[in-house]
Enzyme design. Structure first.
Site, mmCIF file in Angstrom:
data_model
loop_
_atom_site.group_PDB
_atom_site.id
_atom_site.type_symbol
_atom_site.label_atom_id
_atom_site.label_comp_id
_atom_site.label_asym_id
_atom_site.label_seq_id
_atom_site.Cartn_x
_atom_site.Cartn_y
_atom_site.Cartn_z
ATOM 1 C CB SER A 156 -2.725 23.715 29.278
ATOM 2 O OG SER A 156 -4.065 23.435 29.583
ATOM 3 C CG ASP A 250 -7.429 30.150 28.866
ATOM 4 O OD1 ASP A 250 -8.292 29.258 29.002
ATOM 5 O OD2 ASP A 250 -6.222 29.968 29.117
ATOM 6 C CG HIS A 280 -6.502 26.846 27.001
ATOM 7 N ND1 HIS A 280 -5.926 27.205 28.202
ATOM 8 C CD2 HIS A 280 -6.228 25.523 26.842
ATOM 9 C CE1 HIS A 280 -5.338 26.157 28.736
ATOM 10 N NE2 HIS A 280 -5.504 25.119 27.933
#
Length: 305
Positions: A156, A250, A280
């Site tokens: 991320s 996501d 995610h």
């Protein structure tokens, strides 16, 4: 049509019990998101897990955690940056994934506890990330690491830092990298893609959440800065070989795919892997996603061979 894995459904259901993190302060959000200790019979036995304090460019001290799978053997090195939207996350939140990565890759994994926004906005987290790579390249031999087999990785926002660090080190003549491994990275701070429309609510990372993270990390005027949104980089030709692992459901899916295509067009060897039925942040939620985390680590290990 996306069919979520049952563990993703269970995780989403569990998040409905409280106020969304993006409706509270960053400090309150961190308290809500404290990492749960990974309790599993499948935890690997490593030779050592040790924390070290290093000094970065502004004189501050940050912590690196070194995971060493075996002793008395020269090992490849993976510098890992945790996720959390640049606002939260820490060494504990990716502890399980780093243990697995060290064990399965037979590599020294160096997890970086970079400073967080909004107390330390862009570019401080990025500078911490880059300075950590430089420290590793200069010191890792003493820990049994091979500086000629150096990889950056992250999930991320950590994937964002990893790939911007990769760009900086190639353009500044810094430590040479063998590869970069990016797990659902932020590559473009732009909330208008199709994946944002499809998965912008109740899929692990809401569109409102990503906006909240980004606004705490930096001013909106910086959203198109290539050091914030690496999809905007003009020249990626010298980037190391890259694996991008995407969660199917996501908001960041499309920008990760676009980044893979940009790297490929620049002549970089790229593998883009979609993890079906996942959302995610799964990589840092070991108590829900142990199997998926193991799958992800295995894909990274295979790529790095």
């Amino acid at each position: 049509m996306t069919t979520l894995r049952k563990e993703a459904v269970h995780y989403i259901e569990a998040q409905h019990t409280g106020i969304p993190y993006y409706q509270v302060t960053p400090q309150e959000a961190r308290a809500m998101r404290t990492a749960t200790l990974w309790q599993s019979p499948h935890r690997p036995k490593l030779a050592s897990i040790k924390d070290y304090n290093i000094t970065v460019r502004d004189g501050a001290a940050i912590t690196l955690r070194l995971y060493t799978p075996v002793l008395d053997k020269t090992l490849p090195v993976i510098v890992y940056y945790h996720g959390g939207g640049w606002v939260y996350g820490n060494l504990e939140s990716v502890d399980a994934g780093c243990q697995l990565l060290a064990d399965q890759a037979q590599a020294i994994v160096v997890s970086v506890d970079y400073r967080l926004a909004p107390e330390y906005p862009f570019p401080t987290p990025l500078y911490d990330a880059y300075d950590s790579l430089v420290w590793v390249s200069e010191h890792i031999k003493a820990f049994g690491g091979d500086v000629n087999r150096l990889t950056v990785a992250g999930d991320s926002a950590g994937g964002n830092l990893a790939t911007v660090v990769a760009y900086l080190t190639t353009t500044l003549g810094g430590p040479a990298l063998q590869a970069q491994a990016l797990i659902y990275p932020v590559t473009n701070v732009d909330f208008t893609t199709e994946s944002y429309q499809l998965f912008g609510e109740n899929y692990g990372l809401d569109a409102q959440g990503m906006q909240w993270f980004s606004q705490h990390y930096t001013d909106e005027a910086n959203f198109t800065n290539p050091l914030v949104s690496p999809l905007q980089l003009e020249n990626v030709r010298n980037m190391p070989k890259t694996i991008i692992i995407a969660a199917e459901a996501d908001v960041l899916y499309d920008e990760g795919l676009s980044y893979a295509e940009k790297l490929k067009a620049g002549g970089v060897a790229v593998e883009h892997v979609t993890m079906p039925g996942l959302i995610h942040s799964y990589f840092s939620k070991m108590n829900y996603f142990e199997d998926a985390t193991n799958e992800t680590v295995a894909k990274i290990v295979e790529f790095l061979k």
